[in-house]
Design a protein around this motif. Structure first.
Motif, mmCIF file in Angstrom:
data_model
loop_
_atom_site.group_PDB
_atom_site.id
_atom_site.type_symbol
_atom_site.label_atom_id
_atom_site.label_comp_id
_atom_site.label_asym_id
_atom_site.label_seq_id
_atom_site.Cartn_x
_atom_site.Cartn_y
_atom_site.Cartn_z
ATOM 1 N N ALA A 134 -16.040 1.372 22.241
ATOM 2 C CA ALA A 134 -14.947 1.097 23.278
ATOM 3 C C ALA A 134 -14.479 2.603 23.260
ATOM 4 C CB ALA A 134 -13.983 0.155 22.835
ATOM 5 N N GLN A 135 -14.073 3.226 22.224
ATOM 6 C CA GLN A 135 -13.532 4.661 22.148
ATOM 7 C C GLN A 135 -14.386 5.359 22.698
ATOM 8 O OE1 GLN A 135 -11.617 5.277 18.015
ATOM 9 N NE2 GLN A 135 -12.559 3.357 17.974
ATOM 10 N N ALA A 136 -15.978 5.368 22.556
ATOM 11 C CA ALA A 136 -16.753 6.235 23.144
ATOM 12 C C ALA A 136 -16.740 6.215 24.676
ATOM 13 C CB ALA A 136 -18.380 5.961 22.611
ATOM 14 N N SER A 137 -16.347 5.051 25.065
ATOM 15 C CA SER A 137 -16.059 4.537 26.554
ATOM 16 C C SER A 137 -14.656 4.957 27.219
ATOM 17 C CB SER A 137 -16.253 3.194 26.851
ATOM 18 O OG SER A 137 -17.567 2.643 26.393
ATOM 19 N N GLY A 138 -14.151 5.693 26.228
ATOM 20 C CA GLY A 138 -12.728 6.101 26.557
ATOM 21 C C GLY A 138 -11.745 5.287 26.977
ATOM 22 N N VAL A 139 -11.950 3.905 26.078
ATOM 23 C CA VAL A 139 -10.933 2.831 26.044
ATOM 24 C C VAL A 139 -10.358 2.621 24.725
ATOM 25 C CG1 VAL A 139 -10.748 0.156 25.982
ATOM 26 C CG2 VAL A 139 -12.309 1.631 27.692
ATOM 27 N N PRO A 140 -8.784 2.701 24.559
ATOM 28 C CA PRO A 140 -8.083 2.613 23.389
ATOM 29 C C PRO A 140 -8.340 1.468 22.565
ATOM 30 C CG PRO A 140 -6.748 3.374 25.159
ATOM 31 C CD PRO A 140 -8.083 3.043 25.785
ATOM 32 N N ALA A 141 -8.562 1.556 21.402
ATOM 33 C CA ALA A 141 -8.867 0.180 20.607
ATOM 34 C C ALA A 141 -7.689 -0.136 19.751
ATOM 35 C CB ALA A 141 -10.156 0.520 19.523
ATOM 36 N N ILE A 142 -7.415 -1.630 19.818
ATOM 37 C CA ILE A 142 -6.249 -2.234 19.087
ATOM 38 C C ILE A 142 -6.947 -2.993 18.008
ATOM 39 C CG2 ILE A 142 -4.143 -3.621 19.219
ATOM 40 C CD1 ILE A 142 -4.006 -2.608 22.190
ATOM 41 N N HIS A 155 -5.017 5.963 14.500
ATOM 42 C CA HIS A 155 -4.009 5.170 14.883
ATOM 43 C C HIS A 155 -3.109 6.137 15.589
ATOM 44 C CE1 HIS A 155 -0.419 2.299 14.719
ATOM 45 N NE2 HIS A 155 0.205 3.338 14.582
ATOM 46 N N GLY A 156 -2.762 5.804 16.922
ATOM 47 C CA GLY A 156 -1.740 6.598 17.469
ATOM 48 C C GLY A 156 -2.411 7.591 18.555
ATOM 49 N N SER A 157 -3.796 7.834 18.230
ATOM 50 C CA SER A 157 -4.574 8.717 18.897
ATOM 51 C C SER A 157 -5.593 8.110 19.812
ATOM 52 C CB SER A 157 -5.047 9.808 18.148
ATOM 53 O OG SER A 157 -5.900 10.835 18.802
ATOM 54 N N THR A 158 -6.653 7.529 19.217
ATOM 55 C CA THR A 158 -7.742 6.703 19.589
ATOM 56 C C THR A 158 -7.564 5.151 19.701
ATOM 57 O OG1 THR A 158 -9.013 6.396 17.632
ATOM 58 C CG2 THR A 158 -9.490 8.650 19.170
ATOM 59 N N GLY A 159 -6.226 4.689 19.206
ATOM 60 C CA GLY A 159 -6.126 3.299 19.306
ATOM 61 C C GLY A 159 -4.979 2.876 18.475
ATOM 62 N N LEU A 160 -4.640 1.638 18.184
ATOM 63 C CA LEU A 160 -3.390 1.270 17.359
ATOM 64 C C LEU A 160 -3.934 0.160 16.291
ATOM 65 C CD1 LEU A 160 -0.896 0.622 20.330
ATOM 66 C CD2 LEU A 160 -1.046 2.636 18.641
ATOM 67 N N VAL A 161 -3.112 0.567 15.281
ATOM 68 C CA VAL A 161 -3.554 -0.629 14.339
ATOM 69 C C VAL A 161 -2.320 -1.582 14.049
ATOM 70 C CG1 VAL A 161 -3.939 -0.876 11.635
ATOM 71 C CG2 VAL A 161 -4.903 0.838 12.982
ATOM 72 N N VAL A 162 -2.523 -2.758 13.883
ATOM 73 C CA VAL A 162 -1.563 -3.794 14.007
ATOM 74 C C VAL A 162 -1.708 -4.521 12.651
ATOM 75 C CG1 VAL A 162 -0.494 -5.787 15.202
ATOM 76 C CG2 VAL A 162 -1.444 -4.032 16.232
ATOM 77 N N ALA A 173 1.437 -4.186 21.047
ATOM 78 C CA ALA A 173 0.622 -3.083 20.898
ATOM 79 C C ALA A 173 -0.420 -3.206 22.373
ATOM 80 C CB ALA A 173 -0.457 -3.046 19.744
ATOM 81 N N ILE A 174 -0.616 -4.097 22.793
ATOM 82 C CA ILE A 174 -1.454 -4.277 24.208
ATOM 83 C C ILE A 174 -0.699 -3.872 25.361
ATOM 84 C CG2 ILE A 174 -2.223 -6.192 25.687
ATOM 85 C CD1 ILE A 174 -3.220 -7.815 23.228
ATOM 86 N N ARG A 175 0.781 -4.509 25.142
ATOM 87 C CA ARG A 175 1.787 -3.900 26.185
ATOM 88 C C ARG A 175 1.670 -2.266 26.173
ATOM 89 N NH1 ARG A 175 5.789 -1.685 25.651
ATOM 90 N NH2 ARG A 175 6.170 -1.904 23.835
ATOM 91 N N SER A 176 2.047 -1.697 25.074
ATOM 92 C CA SER A 176 2.123 -0.118 24.924
ATOM 93 C C SER A 176 0.759 0.394 25.481
ATOM 94 C CB SER A 176 2.540 -0.172 23.778
ATOM 95 O OG SER A 176 1.453 0.028 22.838
#
Length: 182
Positions: A134-142, A155-162, A173-176
């Motif tokens: 996903a990240q290689a596809s330019g999609v943020p990961a949660i 965390h905070g750059s390529t995605g979010l950790v919950v 996180a999804i909303r943000s």
């Protein structure tokens, strides 16, 4: 996995962590804009261990305030439950198992990828290769902070950790991520 090996008696000085890679010729950012409504994607086993119930609950809690589509790619013991939720909540699309091209198509133009993997008995996610795709596809990961999943992003750059099991925090996180500008 390294921690489990050492716990089981392996010599820590001989344990080496080797991270996975992805095919960046196949998984790469698309040239177009994100889809409208924003698409949130899950790829994996439709099971308790992968946190599908948490993701569906988070998505349902958001849908009235934050329009989006939830795409579930995969198969497993909770597929019938996911299909039942999709029949009630039209924003959920259960696509079933897909090949690599199908996974890439699901990720192309997506706003977010979510992997709420969680402890299931003694099992923990080792890494979550699809979050790298996903990240290689330019999609943020949660991801949940479970197993090695959080090690696969910044965390905070390529995605979010919950926090694992925190459905309101997962929804937030999804909303943000959905609300981020292009």
């Amino acid at each position: 996995l390294a921690g489990m090996a050492v716990e089981a008696g392996a010599d820590a000085s001989r344990v080496v962590v080797h991270y996975q890679g992805v095919d960046t010729d196949l998984y790469r950012p698309s040239a177009g804009l994100r889809d409208t409504p924003p698409r949130v994607v899950f790829v994996g086993a439709l099971s308790r261990a992968k946190g599908v119930r948490d993701l569906i609950a988070a998505s349902i809690s958001l849908i009235r305030k934050v329009p989006h589509e939830l795409v579930l790619v995969g198969d497993g013991p909770l597929r019938a439950e996911a299909v039942a939720e999709a029949s009630t909540h039209r924003h959920i699309d259960v696509r079933g198992p897909q090949d690599r091209a199908g996974v890439r198509a699901a990720l192309t133009g997506a706003a977010a990828f979510v992997l709420p993997t969680q402890r299931y008995g003694r099992w923990r996610e080792a890494a979550g290769l699809v979050s790298l795709e996903a990240q290689a596809s330019g999609v943020p990961a949660i991801v949940y902070d479970s197993g090695g999943a959080a090690e696969m992003l910044v965390h905070g750059s390529t995605g979010l950790v919950v926090t694992e099991g925190d459905i309101p925090a997962l929804a937030d996180a999804i909303r943000s991520v959905i609300e981020l500008p292009e």
